[in-house]
Design an enzyme around this catalytic site. Sequence first.
Site, mmCIF file in Angstrom:
data_model
loop_
_atom_site.group_PDB
_atom_site.id
_atom_site.type_symbol
_atom_site.label_atom_id
_atom_site.label_comp_id
_atom_site.label_asym_id
_atom_site.label_seq_id
_atom_site.Cartn_x
_atom_site.Cartn_y
_atom_site.Cartn_z
ATOM 1 N N ARG A 184 5.584 -13.425 9.024
ATOM 2 C CA ARG A 184 6.026 -11.903 9.110
ATOM 3 C C ARG A 184 7.224 -11.906 9.740
ATOM 4 O O ARG A 184 7.507 -12.520 10.620
ATOM 5 C CB ARG A 184 5.040 -11.088 10.112
ATOM 6 C CG ARG A 184 4.505 -9.719 9.562
ATOM 7 C CD ARG A 184 3.520 -9.192 10.416
ATOM 8 N NE ARG A 184 3.672 -7.864 10.053
ATOM 9 C CZ ARG A 184 3.165 -7.321 9.150
ATOM 10 N NH1 ARG A 184 2.176 -7.735 8.354
ATOM 11 N NH2 ARG A 184 3.355 -5.688 8.849
ATOM 12 N N GLU A 221 0.772 -1.181 0.074
ATOM 13 C CA GLU A 221 0.103 0.153 0.078
ATOM 14 C C GLU A 221 1.023 1.192 0.025
ATOM 15 O O GLU A 221 1.926 1.388 0.915
ATOM 16 C CB GLU A 221 -0.982 0.188 1.212
ATOM 17 C CG GLU A 221 -1.945 1.039 1.258
ATOM 18 C CD GLU A 221 -2.627 1.199 2.438
ATOM 19 O OE1 GLU A 221 -2.653 0.442 3.208
ATOM 20 O OE2 GLU A 221 -3.500 2.269 2.612
ATOM 21 N N LYS A 258 4.693 0.354 8.740
ATOM 22 C CA LYS A 258 4.652 1.674 8.215
ATOM 23 C C LYS A 258 3.858 2.847 8.917
ATOM 24 O O LYS A 258 4.504 3.909 9.104
ATOM 25 C CB LYS A 258 4.084 1.672 6.676
ATOM 26 C CG LYS A 258 4.794 1.103 5.654
ATOM 27 C CD LYS A 258 4.167 1.254 4.188
ATOM 28 C CE LYS A 258 3.741 0.059 3.591
ATOM 29 N NZ LYS A 258 2.424 -0.225 3.561
#
Length: 562
Positions: free
Chosen positions: A262, A37, A272
């Site tokens: 992850r 994103e 982020k």
Amino acid sequence: MSSTDSPAKGSFIHRIIEKDLETNKYGGHVATRFPPEPNGYLHIGHAKSICLNFGIARQFNGHCNLRFDDTNPEKEDIEYTQAIQTDVEWLGFEWDKLCHASDYFEQLYQYAVELIQQGKAYVDSLSAEEISDYRGTLTSPGKDSPYRSRTIEENLDLFQRMRSGEFEDGAHILRAKIDMTSPNLVMRDPPMYRIRHTQHHHTGDAWCIYPLYDYTHCISDALEGVTHSLCTTEFEVRRPLYNWFLDNLPVPCHPQQIEFGRLNFEYTVVSKRKLAQLVDKGIVDGWDDPRMPTLSGMRRRGYTPTSIIEFSNRIGITKNDGTVEMSLLESCIRDDLNQNAPRRMAILRPLKVVIENYPDDAEETLTLANHPNRPELGERTLPFTREVYIDQTDFAENPPPKFKRLVLGGEVRLRYGYVIKCKEVVKNESGEIEKLICTYDPNTLGKKPEGRKVKGVIHWVPAHYAVNAEVRLYDRLFSIPEPSASGDFMDHINPHSLLTLNHCKLEPSLSEPLTSGVQFEREGYFCLDKGHSSKNGLVFNRTVQLRDEWEKIQKKQATLGT
Ligand code: ATP
Ligand code: MG
């Protein structure tokens, strides 16, 4: 084939793909995508996903797209789409196509209309709060919204009017009609579209309704012909929804979603959103601050693409979200720089030494190898002069036990040069050491002194020829290994993560342009911060410290007399 050719080879995902190729599941084709994103800069966690997705495409002769998952116009920006492309290219990967989920907005809209026509989606007009009340909990089922029974015609009409801008933000949403009693909360009539009267960085003001992630992602994958949609384990619960949309729509193919663990990383945060807070609150000086775990920060710090890919290989791909130790990443960059970085001498905390018996007008030019084991990396010259700088920490007025460097009345070797002896300590009015007066033994250039042993070897630079520089030493950004695991991560900022040394003296060859990181002997690996250097002063960043092997090396050199 070098280890960088196919990152993270041989994982459980690779085995799934090999099997799919054997059974010709996708006609022998492999296609992946990396779908960030554009709401921030990429970090080391993304590097794991990049190496996996692009690495798989490389290994299986497939394709990998870079796709911006841009369905949240408020948080996204073109600055981020550009930075993301720079970072992926810097790591050495090439995408097949550059895509935007927003390129599919029209198709997504048409598919949504199709779901409404099938009676599988409806416009809900409950408030956000009511929707959340109706949703139920993990232990209690949800309740149907009173709007769930709207007719197909009514839904088509409302959805069209949502698109044409007739309603305020939040007035309605489009939901999939699945099952409000499903044990999986994700399946309780998930939202598909919301109204947002906002400019989008890619589609401008073409739209005032925006599709949500779950609805968009699976269809984007299908439209791009992705075969294996790799994502992190938090998406495992969403897999049934991924499949539900694809099962109910006439999409060109049905990719399979596979989850992997992850990457969590010690002493930092890899999100982020959290990194954005550090930037916004001025804790760091931007996304590319060398303390940041962003790829742009790591690049400025002196990390190489090779070291990051090697790191991804070493951590491998599993289902577990482990926390990786910082030392693993550090050892990857050290190995790379140890192999490839030229050696130089740099004095971080200068102390002047005047060699009294060295003739005032004399000067000798030493020719030094750039690398101890790689003659192909060439040589540089270094003048030896009467005045040199050594590091303040290499002299002690009151030496602790076993101190092997310079002391009053003691001897030490200047690396590659002569053995010197300290005769006198000159102090200023406030009692601070100003300089040392020494003598040298002319018979010790490249030779052991006669009749005695000199154990210490210290680095130095010629005073007159030294290049001025600022050197920045970095430490961990957080003071505890898992800042996100205990309370607010912002409470655990390490106040000592940056030490700036302003009066450093470098050997003269460092004024020439550098194409890689360098080792400052005995100090660590450093890189030139081009963006922060000027004609008036170079700025160097410490990439990583040397291993604590200096003692060992020093002993060896003393016995060799070099
Ligand atoms: P963030 O919280 O940093 O925004 P995200 O998962 O929302 O992370 P995206 O930009 O949506 O970030 O992620 C792009 C891809 O990178 C996704 O496939 C995601 O799963 C992967 N990714 C993101 N963070 C990590 C991580 N820490 N480890 C491994 N993969 C990650
Ligand atoms: Mg995200």
